[in-house]
Scaffold this motif. Structure first.
Motif, short mmCIF file in Angstrom:
data_model
loop_
_atom_site.label_atom_id
_atom_site.label_comp_id
_atom_site.label_asym_id
_atom_site.label_seq_id
_atom_site.Cartn_x
_atom_site.Cartn_y
_atom_site.Cartn_z
N ALA A 1 0.47 -1.00 -0.20
CA ALA A 1 0.14 0.21 0.11
C ALA A 1 0.79 0.90 0.09
O ALA A 1 0.72 2.75 -0.64
CB ALA A 1 -1.25 -0.14 0.82
N LEU B 1 2.42 1.83 -3.20
CA LEU B 1 1.69 2.54 -4.30
C LEU B 1 1.51 3.55 -3.70
O LEU B 1 1.12 4.22 -5.35
CB LEU B 1 0.56 1.20 -4.36
N TYR B 2 0.96 4.19 -3.40
CA TYR B 2 0.57 5.62 -2.47
C TYR B 2 1.31 6.01 -2.86
O TYR B 2 1.30 7.29 -3.48
CB TYR B 2 -0.15 5.82 -0.84
N GLN C 1 1.45 6.29 -6.70
CA GLN C 1 0.48 6.51 -7.57
C GLN C 1 -0.15 7.98 -7.01
O GLN C 1 -0.75 8.38 -7.17
CB GLN C 1 -0.70 5.31 -8.45
N TYR D 1 -2.31 8.82 -2.55
CA TYR D 1 -2.90 7.99 -1.79
C TYR D 1 -4.28 8.05 -2.55
O TYR D 1 -4.93 6.81 -2.65
CB TYR D 1 -2.92 9.13 -0.47
N LYS E 1 -5.30 8.56 -5.59
CA LYS E 1 -5.50 7.31 -6.95
C LYS E 1 -5.38 6.27 -6.57
O LYS E 1 -5.68 5.42 -7.96
CB LYS E 1 -4.37 8.28 -8.08
N THR E 2 -5.20 5.52 -5.93
CA THR E 2 -4.83 4.02 -5.22
C THR E 2 -5.55 3.49 -4.71
O THR E 2 -6.19 4.38 -4.12
CB THR E 2 -3.78 3.83 -4.65
N THR E 3 -6.25 2.09 -5.63
CA THR E 3 -7.86 2.12 -4.61
C THR E 3 -7.04 0.44 -3.96
O THR E 3 -5.77 0.04 -3.90
CB THR E 3 -8.57 1.02 -6.07
N GLU F 1 -6.10 -2.42 -5.95
CA GLU F 1 -4.84 -2.32 -6.89
C GLU F 1 -4.15 -3.19 -5.16
O GLU F 1 -2.80 -3.52 -5.42
CB GLU F 1 -4.33 -0.91 -7.02
N VAL F 2 -4.06 -2.24 -4.00
CA VAL F 2 -3.14 -2.42 -2.63
C VAL F 2 -3.32 -4.34 -2.56
O VAL F 2 -2.72 -4.84 -2.60
CB VAL F 2 -3.69 -2.53 -1.90
N LYS G 1 -9.55 2.19 4.79
CA LYS G 1 -7.97 3.24 3.37
C LYS G 1 -7.08 3.64 4.48
O LYS G 1 -5.22 3.37 4.38
CB LYS G 1 -8.43 3.39 2.30
#
Length: 193
Positions: A22, A25-26, A29, A31, A33-35, A38-39, A57
């Motif tokens: 997570a 990705l944060y 991309q 925070y 915009k990241t789902t 995706e995590v 989240k």
């Protein structure tokens, strides 16, 4: 190791792996915009598994793997050390006891908390649940009750100094643990201005 111990170790590793993905990705991309889907995919777990470990989240950022290690190290310090020296030693022991670069994890967490309004608001609520274990550990160390006003003040002073140090480190791109140790040394010396 017992089956229960292995199960707890697996849960710990899964939680940390999900958080690591997570945070990565944060960073990459953003925070917002990241789902969480995706995590979950990056961590190679199902969304239901992710939600079992992190119901929201913000929880993926607010989960603090350092506090339990710090408290364990703090309580293991020699009884004759002043509490603030024991806290500084425990902080350094945390850095030397983890398999991952915990400073990078904490820097990412603190940067997100400092810059994402949703997280900044959530962390203020989280303080209420995070401080009691510290008050209990500090009280145990000095032979007082956790609700002793002096234990509460001392805990608040340490937490406040650490928070300001975290924010300074994030704002200036400095190593969090170096800055927190410096801030605790300043507190230990009576905070002379």
């Amino acid at each position: 190791m017992s089956t229960g111990g292995l199960r707890e170790l697996k849960k710990k590793r899964t939680r940390e792996a999900i958080q690591d993905h997570a945070l990565r990705l944060y960073r990459e991309q953003g925070y917002a915009k990241t789902t969480l889907e995706e995590v979950a995919a990056a961590a190679e777990v199902s969304p239901s598994t992710l939600f079992r470990y992190f119901p929201t989240k913000p929880d993926t950022v607010l989960f603090d793997r350092v506090d339990p290690i710090f408290l364990e190290k703090f309580l293991a310090e020699p009884a004759n050390l002043p509490p603030i020296q024991a806290a500084r030693n425990a902080l350094l022991a945390v850095l030397n006891s983890t398999e991952v670069d915990i400073a990078t994890v904490e820097t990412t967490r603190m940067r997100l908390i400092a810059t994402v309004p949703e997280l900044r608001a959530a962390v203020l609520q989280k303080v209420e649940t995070d401080l009691p274990p510290f008050m209990e550990a500090f009280a145990q160390r000095v032979g007082r009750e956790p609700d002793d006003p002096r234990v509460r003040y001392w805990t608040g002073a340490v937490a406040g100094v650490a928070l300001m140090a975290y924010l300074r480190a994030v704002d200036n791109g400095e190593d969090i643990y170096t800055v927190v140790n410096e801030a605790l040394e300043f507190l230990e010396n009576g905070m002379p201005l």
